[in-house]
Design an enzyme around this catalytic site. Structure first.
Site, PDB file in Angstrom:
ATOM      1  N   HIS A  32       1.155  -1.310  -0.345  1.00 40.87           N
ATOM      2  CA  HIS A  32      -0.413  -0.073   0.140  1.00 40.87           C
ATOM      3  C   HIS A  32       0.688   1.443  -0.176  1.00 40.87           C
ATOM      4  O   HIS A  32       0.995   2.114   0.858  1.00 40.87           O
ATOM      5  CB  HIS A  32      -0.902  -0.075   1.491  1.00 40.87           C
ATOM      6  CG  HIS A  32      -2.027   1.204   1.519  1.00 40.87           C
ATOM      7  ND1 HIS A  32      -2.805   1.042   1.697  1.00 40.87           N
ATOM      8  CD2 HIS A  32      -1.989   2.004   0.676  1.00 40.87           C
ATOM      9  CE1 HIS A  32      -4.105   2.320   1.994  1.00 40.87           C
ATOM     10  NE2 HIS A  32      -3.152   2.699   1.095  1.00 40.87           N
ATOM     11  N   HIS A  55       1.383   5.692  -2.121  1.00 42.68           N
ATOM     12  CA  HIS A  55       1.169   6.034  -2.801  1.00 42.68           C
ATOM     13  C   HIS A  55       1.924   7.182  -3.312  1.00 42.68           C
ATOM     14  O   HIS A  55       2.893   7.551  -2.568  1.00 42.68           O
ATOM     15  CB  HIS A  55       0.242   7.756  -2.524  1.00 42.68           C
ATOM     16  CG  HIS A  55      -1.203   6.650  -1.368  1.00 42.68           C
ATOM     17  ND1 HIS A  55      -2.189   6.441  -2.272  1.00 42.68           N
ATOM     18  CD2 HIS A  55      -1.568   6.304  -0.858  1.00 42.68           C
ATOM     19  CE1 HIS A  55      -3.745   5.275  -1.072  1.00 42.68           C
ATOM     20  NE2 HIS A  55      -2.310   5.924   0.134  1.00 42.68           N
ATOM     21  N   ARG A  64       1.544   9.436  -6.242  1.00 47.75           N
ATOM     22  CA  ARG A  64       1.028  10.376  -6.894  1.00 47.75           C
ATOM     23  C   ARG A  64       1.142  11.124  -7.736  1.00 47.75           C
ATOM     24  O   ARG A  64       0.809  11.729  -8.701  1.00 47.75           O
ATOM     25  CB  ARG A  64       1.716  11.614  -5.545  1.00 47.75           C
ATOM     26  CG  ARG A  64       1.561  11.423  -4.077  1.00 47.75           C
ATOM     27  CD  ARG A  64      -0.208  11.834  -4.144  1.00 47.75           C
ATOM     28  NE  ARG A  64       0.185  11.386  -2.325  1.00 47.75           N
ATOM     29  CZ  ARG A  64      -0.966  10.923  -1.797  1.00 47.75           C
ATOM     30  NH1 ARG A  64      -1.791  10.984  -1.858  1.00 47.75           N
ATOM     31  NH2 ARG A  64      -1.035  11.372   0.119  1.00 47.75           N
ATOM     32  N   ASN A 107      -5.234   6.074  -6.651  1.00 49.46           N
ATOM     33  CA  ASN A 107      -6.383   7.396  -6.220  1.00 49.46           C
ATOM     34  C   ASN A 107      -4.699   9.186  -6.716  1.00 49.46           C
ATOM     35  O   ASN A 107      -4.837   9.416  -6.078  1.00 49.46           O
ATOM     36  CB  ASN A 107      -6.755   7.741  -5.200  1.00 49.46           C
ATOM     37  CG  ASN A 107      -5.629   7.467  -3.958  1.00 49.46           C
ATOM     38  OD1 ASN A 107      -4.398   6.720  -4.384  1.00 49.46           O
ATOM     39  ND2 ASN A 107      -5.832   7.913  -3.119  1.00 49.46           N
ATOM     40  N   ASP A 144      -9.226   2.558  -2.580  1.00 50.07           N
ATOM     41  CA  ASP A 144      -8.449   3.360  -1.831  1.00 50.07           C
ATOM     42  C   ASP A 144      -8.269   5.261  -1.583  1.00 50.07           C
ATOM     43  O   ASP A 144      -8.098   5.735  -2.614  1.00 50.07           O
ATOM     44  CB  ASP A 144      -7.206   2.364  -1.543  1.00 50.07           C
ATOM     45  CG  ASP A 144      -6.448   3.224  -0.141  1.00 50.07           C
ATOM     46  OD1 ASP A 144      -6.789   3.265   1.097  1.00 50.07           O
ATOM     47  OD2 ASP A 144      -5.810   4.540   0.093  1.00 50.07           O
ATOM     48  N   HIS A 167      -5.370  -1.208   6.283  1.00 53.25           N
ATOM     49  CA  HIS A 167      -5.174  -1.009   7.250  1.00 53.25           C
ATOM     50  C   HIS A 167      -5.829  -0.816   8.755  1.00 53.25           C
ATOM     51  O   HIS A 167      -6.586   0.880   8.428  1.00 53.25           O
ATOM     52  CB  HIS A 167      -4.749   1.380   6.882  1.00 53.25           C
ATOM     53  CG  HIS A 167      -5.663   1.878   6.097  1.00 53.25           C
ATOM     54  ND1 HIS A 167      -6.795   1.480   6.071  1.00 53.25           N
ATOM     55  CD2 HIS A 167      -5.432   2.655   5.010  1.00 53.25           C
ATOM     56  CE1 HIS A 167      -7.595   2.190   5.485  1.00 53.25           C
ATOM     57  NE2 HIS A 167      -6.735   3.015   4.394  1.00 53.25           N
ATOM     58  N   ASN A 179      -5.761   8.896   7.590  1.00 51.02           N
ATOM     59  CA  ASN A 179      -7.211   8.171   7.890  1.00 51.02           C
ATOM     60  C   ASN A 179      -6.343   6.485   7.617  1.00 51.02           C
ATOM     61  O   ASN A 179      -6.075   6.271   6.557  1.00 51.02           O
ATOM     62  CB  ASN A 179      -7.391   8.719   6.328  1.00 51.02           C
ATOM     63  CG  ASN A 179      -9.048   7.922   6.276  1.00 51.02           C
ATOM     64  OD1 ASN A 179      -9.348   6.934   6.778  1.00 51.02           O
ATOM     65  ND2 ASN A 179      -9.932   8.207   5.475  1.00 51.02           N
ATOM     66  N   ASP A 196       1.699   2.555   4.067  1.00 48.59           N
ATOM     67  CA  ASP A 196       0.350   3.656   2.839  1.00 48.59           C
ATOM     68  C   ASP A 196       0.916   5.029   3.034  1.00 48.59           C
ATOM     69  O   ASP A 196       0.600   5.932   4.217  1.00 48.59           O
ATOM     70  CB  ASP A 196      -0.642   3.440   4.262  1.00 48.59           C
ATOM     71  CG  ASP A 196      -1.747   4.469   3.534  1.00 48.59           C
ATOM     72  OD1 ASP A 196      -2.027   5.208   2.759  1.00 48.59           O
ATOM     73  OD2 ASP A 196      -3.197   4.883   4.597  1.00 48.59           O
ATOM     74  N   HIS A 252       3.187  14.240   0.765  1.00 44.03           N
ATOM     75  CA  HIS A 252       1.511  15.647   1.080  1.00 44.03           C
ATOM     76  C   HIS A 252       2.785  16.509   0.990  1.00 44.03           C
ATOM     77  O   HIS A 252       3.555  16.714   1.054  1.00 44.03           O
ATOM     78  CB  HIS A 252       0.625  15.834   2.102  1.00 44.03           C
ATOM     79  CG  HIS A 252       0.133  15.291   1.783  1.00 44.03           C
ATOM     80  ND1 HIS A 252      -0.936  14.738   0.839  1.00 44.03           N
ATOM     81  CD2 HIS A 252      -0.937  13.883   2.234  1.00 44.03           C
ATOM     82  CE1 HIS A 252      -1.991  14.149   0.989  1.00 44.03           C
ATOM     83  NE2 HIS A 252      -1.504  13.069   1.940  1.00 44.03           N
TER      84      HIS A 252
HETATM   85 ZN   LIG Z   1      -6.941   4.179   2.396  1.00 43.30          ZN
END
Ligand SMILES: [Zn+2]
Length: 471
Positions: free
Chosen positions: A76, A78, A80, A110, A169, A254, A322, A349, A353
């Protein structure tokens, strides 16, 4: 222990490892169930020899010094790209992964646009190729078109293109009938659905785990029931689908509460094909960090104010995530789930950012922690404190997630002679300091900045090539 590495053209990232010899290191290979002193030789990118040493030859080598493990697998993350390259790119994310010991990452869909059609996957694969990093970048396709939760995405086309599962997700799959269809179609394709379990009706405006800390800080509560009711719903749908589609598989990512993990524990005991992961931050941190405490979860008590645990300023937006950081009892349940096999894997996760999306009032900050480089350190803190055996920590980062991926993992699990070398070497006795400059990720959103963590990574080799070496 000696570590001698020679790469084909000077040792840069992406170069084939011409020769690597490691003697008398502590080797952990969870898939074969072995752990102990061993020698390793890599030649032309191939793990040529792994020789376990007898006690006489091993000297005083133990698991507290230099450790060699299979390359870590993150279920998991990200990165971006496409869409928010200021926060992370495939290249910066891959560099961060390698610095964290990871050689395979599974990216969530996502992005902007969402990975709901094969063209987006092609862009990600092209960016991974262009990055020069040998870290293997896998990706999930979206469950629903545009992740809008209304119509199924073209799951068959995405599967043919090579996604390793399906997830919306960032959001849960809100409609039960859509999730039911997704479990059936994905199951027929031999792929898991990875759900972010959250009942959005219970988390509107929620800021922090519903408990003493949220109350004292005046943050609106995020109930455990929001996750647990979603987990219960997901499991009921899975039980409904499995008789018709035996290949259906659900992975819950998660998980953060004792109640959720208990539901999974019972579902597994009943034979349902469900797997789950927990994150390093839900294991090691608790909601009292929001108040300014900085104790590890296993040292946390009931009331950080009464126990004089507060050492930092409250409301650090880096801690907004989250699901939210939970109570000490929930963190202990995450650790317990890892120990008893209820949790199959630790997944980061990793959610980088831009600072401007984080340097705002706590409740307005973007959700997420840049965590792929600190995962190993947090697990080793739990190991050092005596709460987690080293071999289980490594398994949760390697064989555990590889088994969740099943055939889509696409290679032998672990340290296998004759295969391309895929491994990480770290020194448990050596600490490193988390700083904006030491993080390779573009996301500097970590509440661990300024803190020392054990387990400095000395070398990461992915697919026979150098993925990370200290400068
Ligand atoms: Zn999530």
């Amino acid at each position: 222990m000696t570590l001698a590495v020679r790469a084909a053209a000077g040792g840069g990232v992406g170069e084939l490892v011409a020769e690597l010899s490691i003697s008398a290191a502590w080797v952990v290979d969870p898939d074969s169930g072995r752990e102990g002193p061993a020698d390793l030789v890599v030649r032309d990118g191939i793990l040529e020899a792994l020789t376990w040493l007898e006690a006489d030859d091993a000297g005083d080598v133990d698991g507290r010094g230099i450790v060699v493990a299979p390359g870590f697998v993150d279920l998991h993350a990200h990165f971006r790209e496409p869409g928010n390259e200021d926060a992370e790119t495939i290249a910066s994310g891959s560099a961060a992964a390698a610095h964290g010991g990871f050689t395979t990452v599974c990216l969530m869909p996502n992005t902007t646009p969402a990975l709901d059609e094969p063209g987006v996957l092609s862009r990600i694969q092209a960016a991974a190729g262009a990055s020069g990093s040998p870290v293997r970048v896998l990706a999930y396709g979206a469950v629903s078109a545009g992740r809008a939760g209304e119509q199924l995405a073209a799951l068959g086309e995405l599967a043919d293109a090579g996604v390793v599962g399906f997830s919306d997700d960032g959001s849960p799959v809100r409609s039960p009938s859509l999730l039911r269809s997704a479990l059936a179609y994905a199951g027929a394709l031999g792929l898991p659905v990875i759900d972010h379990a959250e009942d959005l009706a219970l988390t509107e405006g929620a800021e922090a785990h519903d408990g003493l800390v949220a109350t004292v800080l005046g943050l609106s509560g995020w109930p455990a029931a929001a996750e647990e009711s979603a987990v219960a719903r997901d499991l009921a749908l899975l039980a409904d689908v499995v008789p018709d589609v035996p290949g259906a598989r659900l992975h819950l990512t998660h998980l953060s509460t004792a109640g959720s993990l208990d539901l999974v524990r019972r579902a597994k005991a009943a034979g349902l094909p469900v797997t789950c992961d927990v994150t390093p931050h839900h294991l090691a941190l608790t909601d009292e960090w929001l108040a300014g405490a900085r104790r590890w979860a296993w040292d946390a008590g009931e009331d950080p104010w009464r126990e004089e645990a507060i050492v930092a300023a409250p409301y650090d937006p880096a801690l907004r995530v989250n699901p939210p950081l939970r109570s000490a009892a929930d963190a202990a349940a995450c650790l317990e789930a890892l120990l008893d096999g209820t949790a199959d894997a630790v997944a980061t996760d990793h959610a980088p950012h831009r600072l401007i999306d984080k340097q705002v009032e706590f409740g307005l900050a973007a959700n997420g922690i840049s965590g792929i480089e600190t995962a190993l350190g947090l697990l080793l803190e739990a190991v050092d404190a005596g709460h987690l055996p080293l071999a289980r920590a490594i398994e949760a980062l390697t064989a555990g997630p590889a088994r969740v991926l099943g055939s889509r993992f696409g290679r032998p699990i672990g340290l296998v002679e004759g295969q391309p070398a895929d491994l990480v070497v770290f020194d448990r006795s050596e600490a490193w300091t988390v700083e904006p400059d030491t993080l390779r990720s573009r996301g500097k959103n970590s509440a661990l900045v300024g803190r020392e963590l054990p387990g400095r990574v000395l070398l990461t080799v992915a697919g026979g090539r150098v993925a990370y070496q200290p400068d």
